[in-house]
Write a protein that holds these residues in place. Sequence first.
Motif, PDB file in Angstrom:
ATOM      1  N   LYS A   1       8.071  16.625  -1.698  1.00  0.00           N
ATOM      2  CA  LYS A   1       8.724  15.982  -0.550  1.00  0.00           C
ATOM      3  C   LYS A   1       8.848  14.480  -0.769  1.00  0.00           C
ATOM      4  O   LYS A   1       7.925  13.819  -1.227  1.00  0.00           O
ATOM      5  N   LYS A   2      10.021  13.955  -0.431  1.00  0.00           N
ATOM      6  CA  LYS A   2      10.291  12.518  -0.508  1.00  0.00           C
ATOM      7  C   LYS A   2      11.043  12.094   0.745  1.00  0.00           C
ATOM      8  O   LYS A   2      11.925  12.812   1.219  1.00  0.00           O
ATOM      9  N   PRO A   3      10.722  10.915   1.286  1.00  0.00           N
ATOM     10  CA  PRO A   3      11.408  10.435   2.480  1.00  0.00           C
ATOM     11  C   PRO A   3      12.784   9.869   2.156  1.00  0.00           C
ATOM     12  O   PRO A   3      13.061   9.476   1.022  1.00  0.00           O
ATOM     13  N   THR A   4      13.622   9.804   3.166  1.00  0.00           N
ATOM     14  CA  THR A   4      14.911   9.138   3.026  1.00  0.00           C
ATOM     15  C   THR A   4      14.674   7.629   2.983  1.00  0.00           C
ATOM     16  O   THR A   4      13.589   7.141   3.336  1.00  0.00           O
ATOM     17  N   VAL A   5      15.692   6.888   2.596  1.00  0.00           N
ATOM     18  CA  VAL A   5      15.595   5.431   2.595  1.00  0.00           C
ATOM     19  C   VAL A   5      15.336   4.924   4.007  1.00  0.00           C
ATOM     20  O   VAL A   5      14.506   4.018   4.205  1.00  0.00           O
ATOM     21  N   ASP A   6      16.000   5.502   4.988  1.00  0.00           N
ATOM     22  CA  ASP A   6      15.776   5.099   6.378  1.00  0.00           C
ATOM     23  C   ASP A   6      14.332   5.321   6.807  1.00  0.00           C
ATOM     24  O   ASP A   6      13.740   4.486   7.488  1.00  0.00           O
ATOM     25  N   LEU A   7      13.754   6.440   6.384  1.00  0.00           N
ATOM     26  CA  LEU A   7      12.370   6.726   6.750  1.00  0.00           C
ATOM     27  C   LEU A   7      11.403   5.788   6.030  1.00  0.00           C
ATOM     28  O   LEU A   7      10.398   5.381   6.610  1.00  0.00           O
TER      29      LEU A   7
ATOM     30  N   LEU B   1       4.637  14.303   3.177  1.00  0.00           N
ATOM     31  CA  LEU B   1       5.076  13.148   2.400  1.00  0.00           C
ATOM     32  C   LEU B   1       3.897  12.494   1.685  1.00  0.00           C
ATOM     33  O   LEU B   1       3.986  12.166   0.504  1.00  0.00           O
ATOM     34  N   ALA B   2       2.800  12.302   2.402  1.00  0.00           N
ATOM     35  CA  ALA B   2       1.636  11.614   1.835  1.00  0.00           C
ATOM     36  C   ALA B   2       1.035  12.374   0.664  1.00  0.00           C
ATOM     37  O   ALA B   2       0.506  11.772  -0.264  1.00  0.00           O
ATOM     38  N   THR B   3       1.119  13.698   0.707  1.00  0.00           N
ATOM     39  CA  THR B   3       0.527  14.515  -0.364  1.00  0.00           C
ATOM     40  C   THR B   3       1.561  14.968  -1.383  1.00  0.00           C
ATOM     41  O   THR B   3       1.207  15.655  -2.338  1.00  0.00           O
ATOM     42  N   ARG B   4       2.818  14.587  -1.157  1.00  0.00           N
ATOM     43  CA  ARG B   4       3.940  14.990  -2.019  1.00  0.00           C
ATOM     44  C   ARG B   4       4.043  16.509  -2.112  1.00  0.00           C
ATOM     45  O   ARG B   4       4.390  17.073  -3.141  1.00  0.00           O
TER      46      ARG B   4
ATOM     47  N   MET C   1       0.848  -1.181   0.000  1.00  0.00           N
ATOM     48  CA  MET C   1       0.000   0.000   0.000  1.00  0.00           C
ATOM     49  C   MET C   1       0.888   1.237   0.000  1.00  0.00           C
ATOM     50  O   MET C   1       1.936   1.270   0.627  1.00  0.00           O
ATOM     51  N   ARG C   2       0.431   2.253  -0.691  1.00  0.00           N
ATOM     52  CA  ARG C   2       1.141   3.527  -0.752  1.00  0.00           C
ATOM     53  C   ARG C   2       0.738   4.416   0.426  1.00  0.00           C
ATOM     54  O   ARG C   2      -0.389   4.340   0.909  1.00  0.00           O
ATOM     55  N   LEU C   3       1.662   5.259   0.834  1.00  0.00           N
ATOM     56  CA  LEU C   3       1.368   6.196   1.912  1.00  0.00           C
ATOM     57  C   LEU C   3       0.239   7.135   1.508  1.00  0.00           C
ATOM     58  O   LEU C   3      -0.618   7.468   2.329  1.00  0.00           O
ATOM     59  N   SER C   4       0.205   7.530   0.245  1.00  0.00           N
ATOM     60  CA  SER C   4      -0.847   8.436  -0.240  1.00  0.00           C
ATOM     61  C   SER C   4      -2.230   7.789  -0.178  1.00  0.00           C
ATOM     62  O   SER C   4      -3.235   8.489  -0.135  1.00  0.00           O
TER      63      SER C   4
END
Length: 77
Positions: A39-45, A32-35, A1-4
Motif C-alpha cells: 500500500k502507498k498513499p496518493t500525493v494528496d494523502l 500504509l504504515a506497515t506497507r 520522520m517516516r510514517l512507519s
Amino acid sequence: MRLSELHPSLTREQRADLAKRCGISPGYLWQLATRWKGKKPTVDLLAKLADADARLKVADLVEEFSESAGEPEPKAA
C-alpha cells in the motif's frame, strides 16, 4: 520522520485522530504504515499526513513510499 516510525509510537486514540484529520480510517493508516500488500498513499494523502502531524515531512514520506517494499532504492552510478 517516516510514517512507519511514527505509527508504532502513537496511542490508539492518537492513531484514530491522525487518520480522522487525513480523512482515512485507522485501518488504512495501519496498512500504509506497515506497507501491507505494498500500500502507498496518493500525493494528496502525503500532503494531508504532513499537515496533520508536524513530525511528518513530505520529503521523508516521499522517500519512504518511493522505496520498493523491503528493498532500498538502487544508487545512481
